[in-house]
Design an enzyme around this catalytic site. Structure first.
Site, short mmCIF file in Angstrom:
data_model
loop_
_atom_site.label_atom_id
_atom_site.label_comp_id
_atom_site.label_asym_id
_atom_site.label_seq_id
_atom_site.Cartn_x
_atom_site.Cartn_y
_atom_site.Cartn_z
N LYS A 118 0.83 -1.21 0.00
CA LYS A 118 0.00 0.00 0.00
C LYS A 118 0.87 1.26 0.00
CE LYS A 118 -4.20 -1.83 2.20
NZ LYS A 118 -3.80 -3.24 2.33
N HIS A 210 -17.64 2.24 -1.53
CA HIS A 210 -16.48 1.46 -1.98
C HIS A 210 -16.76 1.08 -3.44
CE1 HIS A 210 -13.16 -1.59 -1.11
NE2 HIS A 210 -13.50 -1.79 -2.37
N HIS A 237 -14.72 -5.19 6.97
CA HIS A 237 -13.94 -4.92 5.77
C HIS A 237 -14.01 -6.07 4.76
CE1 HIS A 237 -12.32 -1.41 7.82
NE2 HIS A 237 -11.96 -2.18 8.82
N ARG A 294 -5.29 -9.43 -9.68
CA ARG A 294 -5.84 -10.76 -9.93
C ARG A 294 -7.29 -10.60 -10.34
NH1 ARG A 294 -9.02 -10.63 -5.55
NH2 ARG A 294 -8.18 -9.81 -3.61
#
Length: 654
Positions: A118, A210, A237, A294
């Site tokens: 990240k 999201h 999450h 992916r």
């Protein structure tokens, strides 16, 4: 251009089955790999060849790159599709494949490595002019530096592990006074989970959407985006519902986010399928979250609205072909919604479940797709993720897709272990979701008291049906005269049923087809119309209904629409003290492995004290004392595999 003829799928379950389906349609031969626990799994049966790669634990099978590569060499596979999870985002595995002349169906190792951090990926995105949240992603990881940078960023603040995902190493910090402790615990959790304690800091976006963009790129410099997916409804999450397109995203926002996602892909010289995830605030400002290198779990919703097979695209790109479409040729039609079916118990804090599937069946009707890797009789083991299937629906518009999906979930038959069916259908039918207004705060704000999570025990009506099913089964097995459609003499029988350690006594009066079941002051009247091996048809309160059930030995598994329940007939068992809450018996909540014991025989313990940690389905579960007293026996040790309901520790009350 790579020549691919045979593909090894380095995964298991529904994604392995799904990849095999497309590979077969395109004429490729397929190889499955499996652990000892998966010897009879559906993906093994579906493939042309299969190779055992080790013991049940993932660290001895699906995560052992050497075993997978050896299986590819043994079978002559010239390509490996990693699916998602396991080794799909492992840069070293990608390099090993290519070093041995095996095509890796995914991006290059450099892109995997960059986007797996990240911290580094955010630096790269800032350089590529992709919008990012204000934060700190520097190399200086000293605690004092993080504390000072947090003060500059402001609160509320997110502390995030740079590596990994799934919510581990992630903390929401509301005030400066909490920060130091949250940094330490997040770092410790990240080091344990990912072997990397690097952290980043970001200003928290409160109640965002999201939204993620599906991107695809080839070896020839072409890159496109295939619309967005809204994954706002989450629990811890983890995504619960995914849909495409998003009800929140207008065409201009879609274009801006799509172009930013393509820029992100080009910045790391991407190849194949990838997903760029964004947080979007109420004012429709969007910020880079991460890139998953992916295929995503939720890729079917994109397939349904684009009419494309994303796995087929992956295989074509891996073979060196150009993307089949340009950006101008990509069209979005209709609406699609997906939910994830889990072997977990929402009534018990979503604890993963293990056991045998006694009945698995699902509706096959227009607009419904079921991606799964299970079958009746299969054991759900403690070694793998509890997601066992995905239910996806398509409609001409959003309302139609949601209605179809909720109905399909309700009509799906999954008996043998507790699951999240009722939870999912109630989410889909919630007015906030139906209006398209759900954010990442949906579960906490609107759903915490839902019956699917709140109702621990079956209703009197459900218990009455269980008593009727036991009565009917006994009558059939014994060929008894007591159950006779023409018998005009009412007869009364008494039974005692157990659900999750709670015992209930009921009396059942049979009079031909009519039954009255009494439980204290509760009275239920049922008229039995028919009852076969797995379905009961009855009339209750003037309404004809049906319920699905299954027996395994003397255990009853039933779902009458109020949730899945496991019932034991203890009518003729000797009286014993309960082994549930308030009991001195600590039993395994599911099949799993003992991670740690905290007590010895003779120790004094308090009610609520954690005595043992059980690991199952990639999660750790604390088993606690139900009473205060003295530990008299210990029937397990660290590292031992145990079965569900196995007695581990006995505490004798003071």
């Amino acid at each position: 251009m790579s020549k691919i003829t045979k593909i090894l799928i380095a995964n298991r379950g529904e994604i392995a089955v799904r990849v095999i389906r497309t590979a077969r349609n395109l004429g490729f031969r397929t190889v499955a790999v499996y652990s000892e626990a998966d010897a009879n799994a559906l993906h093994v049966q579906e493939a042309d060849q299969a190779v055992c790669i080790g013991a049940a634990a993932v660290g001895e099978s699906y995560l052992v790159a050497e075993n997978i590569l050896a299986a590819a060499k043994q079978t002559g596979a010239d390509a490996i599709h990693p699916g998602y999870g396991f080794l799909s985002e492992n840069a070293a595995f990608c390099q090993d494949c290519e070093a041995q002349g095996i095509a890796f169906i995914g991006p290059r190792a450099e892109a995997i490595e960059l986007m797996g951090s990240k911290r580094l990926s955010k630096i790269a995105m800032l350089e590529a002019d992709v919008p990012c949240i204000l934060g700190y992603q520097g190399a200086d990881q000293a605690e004092q530096t993080l504390l000072a940078k947090a003060q500059e960023i402001g609160f509320p603040l997110m502390v995030k592990a740079s590596a990994g995902g799934g919510g581990r190493g992630m903390r929401l910090v509301l005030a400066q006074s909490e920060l130091a402790e949250q940094i330490r615990t997040a770092r410790s959790e990240a080091e344990t989970a990912f072997g990397n304690g690097e952290l980043i800091l970001e200003r928290a976006v409160i109640e965002p959407r999201h939204i993620e963009i599906q991107v695809f790129a080839d070896e020839h410099g072409n890159a496109v985006y295939l619309g967005e997916r809204d994954c706002s409804i989450q629990r811890r999450h983890q995504k619960v519902v995914e849909e495409a397109p998003s009800p929140f995203v207008a065409p201009d926002l879609r274009k801006r986010m799509g172009e930013a996602a393509v820029n992100a892909a080009k910045a790391c010289h991407y190849r194949g399928a990838g997903t760029v995830e964004f947080l979007v605030d109420k004012d429709k400002n969007f910020y880079f979250l991460e890139m998953n290198t992916r295929l995503q779990v939720e890729h079917p919703v994109t397939e349904l609205i684009t009419g494309l097979d994303l796995v087929a695209w992956q295989l074509k790109v891996a073979a060196g072909e150009r993307l089949p479409l340009t950006q101008e040729q990509v069209t979005l039609t209709g609406h699609a919604v997906e939910v994830r079916l889990y072997a977990e118990d929402p009534r018990n804090n979503f604890m993963p479940q293990t056991g045998k599937i006694c009945l698995w069946d699902y509706p096959q009707r227009p607009g419904i797709r079921m991606d799964h890797g299970i079958q009746t009789g299969q054991e759900i083991s403690p070694f793998y993720d509890p997601m066992i299937a995905k239910v996806i629906a398509y409609g001409d518009d959003r309302n139609e897709a949601i209605r179809r999906l909720a109905s399909a979930v309700q009509d799906t038959k999954l008996l043998g272990l507790n699951n999240n069916k009722l939870f999912l259908q109630n989410v889909l039918r919630h007015p906030v979701f139906f209006k398209g207004e759900a954010t990442t705060a949906f579960i906490e704000q609107h759903f915490t008291a839902d019956v699917s999570m709140d109702q621990k025990l079956p209703t009197p009506s459900t218990l009455a049906k269980a008593a009727l099913l036991y009565f009917q089964r006994g009558a059939k097995h014994k060929q008894a005269q007591q159950f006779n459609w023409s018998n005009a003499i009412a007869q009364t029988y008494v039974c005692k049923l157990d659900v999750d350690g709670e015992e209930t006594s009921l009396s059942l009066t049979a009079n031909g087809r009519d039954f009255t079941i009494n439980q204290g002051e509760n009275h239920t009247t049922l008229q039995l119309l028919s009852c076969d091996e797995n379905r009961c048809v009855y009339i209750e309160n003037g309404i004809r209904e049906r319920l699905d059930f299954a027996f395994a030995c003397d255990t009853l598994y039933l779902d009458d629409g109020s949730g899945h329940f496991i019932v034991e007939d203890i009518t003729y068992q000797p009286a014993t003290s309960a082994a549930g809450s308030g009991s001195g018996q600590i039993k395994a909540a599911m099949d799993g492995a003992i991670v740690e014991l905290f007590v010895n025989e003779g120790d004094t313990v308090e009610a609520g004290q954690t005595l043992v940690i059980l690991e199952a389905m990639k999660m750790e579960h604390a088993l606690k004392a139900g009473i205060s007293g003295t530990v008299t026996t210990i029937g397990c040790e660290a590292g031992q595999q145990v079965k569900s309901k196995q007695l581990l520790i006995t505490v004798e009350g003071a």
